[in-house]
Design a protein around this motif. Structure first.
Motif, PDB file in Angstrom:
ATOM      1  N   ASP A   1      14.997  15.731  -6.707  1.00 55.39           N
ATOM      2  CA  ASP A   1      14.437  15.133  -5.716  1.00 55.39           C
ATOM      3  C   ASP A   1      15.370  15.643  -4.472  1.00 55.39           C
ATOM      4  O   ASP A   1      16.506  15.813  -4.839  1.00 55.39           O
TER       5      ASP A   1
ATOM      6  N   ASP B   1      12.698   8.676 -13.797  1.00 59.04           N
ATOM      7  CA  ASP B   1      11.310   9.508 -13.756  1.00 59.04           C
ATOM      8  C   ASP B   1      11.539  10.982 -14.142  1.00 59.04           C
ATOM      9  O   ASP B   1      10.417  11.694 -14.346  1.00 59.04           O
TER      10      ASP B   1
ATOM     11  N   HIS C   1       6.006  14.625  -6.249  1.00 58.26           N
ATOM     12  CA  HIS C   1       6.844  13.356  -6.340  1.00 58.26           C
ATOM     13  C   HIS C   1       6.305  12.406  -5.469  1.00 58.26           C
ATOM     14  O   HIS C   1       6.821  11.582  -4.696  1.00 58.26           O
TER      15      HIS C   1
END
Ligand SMILES: [Zn+2]
Length: 286
Positions: free
Chosen positions: A173, A73, A246
């Motif tokens: 992340d 991603d 996200h």
């Protein structure tokens, strides 16, 4: 009096994989990419599918891509980033050393058949590739960039970008969680990194209920933080504006709207990032 500015645009705020349906138009379905324009420099934080929306060659600008990590991603838009092919000068790419590979090897994996019709040999000379430390500082002209290692499977880099007194931090992340024994030390480290910044953009994909399994199975170890942890960090650090990002693919617009309404009732400086939203931050120093 000087008037310098940082222009920030969310090109993709979805996590894990792309989404396209009529219930997800407002927050968007493209994956991670933030565009930051400062003077004649353009910095893309990650090259998820959001980067494919950039159509200009930007020949009068230097282009930089700073990777947080190399999960799909965050990288899948690179082969389809048209500026890469249209621009005369090299695109500067930086990121930490991936597990088991060099950064150059990982980028090469994104090209060539059978996964991609574009040959790496056509692209490699267009990229200026550099591995950077997990904790470090470098400059892009007069823009200061600092890095920090984040808790995520395989690791990820957080970035702080400071220009003329304006500062933005991207933490994605990241799994900042009490479920881990390192929680206090990780939080301490992050508090220093985001202290008093103007903008924090943070992966807070989950609610507490989702994370700890009150709704569905628990998501401990998935690599993503809760909105509650993000807000706590942001308020304790004195962050001026916080943007949650996200979103997991099942989160539709109405759910995000309801979450944002609840959050803003108590925390008016916390927002849910929306794809294509632009923010301009000006530094006025007399
Ligand atoms: Zn991700």
């Amino acid at each position: 009096m000087t008037d310098k500015q940082m222009e920030v645009k969310f090109l993709g705020v979805r996590g894990s994989y792309n989404l396209s349906n009529t219930q997800s138009v407002k927050y968007g379905g493209n994956t991670s990419c933030i565009q930051i324009i400062i003077e004649d420099q353009i910095i893309f934080l990650d090259a998820g599918s959001g980067i494919t929306k950039v159509e200009k060659p930007f020949n009068d600008f230097d282009i930089h891509i700073l990777f947080t990590h190399y999960h799909w991603d965050h990288v899948l838009g690179l082969p389809f980033f048209s500026t890469l092919y249209a621009k005369n000068d090299k695109v500067h790419v930086k990121g930490m050393k991936p597990e088991h590979y060099s950064l150059k090897e990982v980028l090469r994996l994104l090209f060539n058949p059978p996964f991609c019709p574009i040959m790496w040999s056509k692209v490699q000379d267009k990229l200026d590739i550099e591995e950077i430390p997990e904790y470090g500082t470098f400059y892009i002209k007069n823009i200061k960039v600092e890095t920090i290692l984040l808790m995520h499977p395989g690791g990820a880099l957080g970035y702080k970008i400071t220009y003329n007194g304006i500062s933005i931090v991207l933490l994605t992340d990241i799994e900042l969680s009490k479920a881990f024994s390192s929680y206090e030390s990780e939080r301490e480290k992050l508090l220093k990194f985001v202290k008093d910044v103007d903008v924090l953009v943070m992966d807070a994909a989950l609610t507490n209920e989702e994370y700890y399994g009150a709704v569905g199975s628990n998501k401990i170890g998935w690599g993503h933080s809760t909105m509650e942890e993000c807000i706590l960090l942001s308020e304790d650090a004195g962050v001026k504006k916080t943007y949650i990002t996200h979103y997991l693919p099942y989160r539709e617009d109405l759910q995000n709207d309801a979450l944002e309404k609840d959050i803003k009732a108590k925390h008016p400086t916390v927002f849910l990032a929306k794809e294509d939203e632009s923010l301009i931050f000006r530094a006025c120093r007399s």
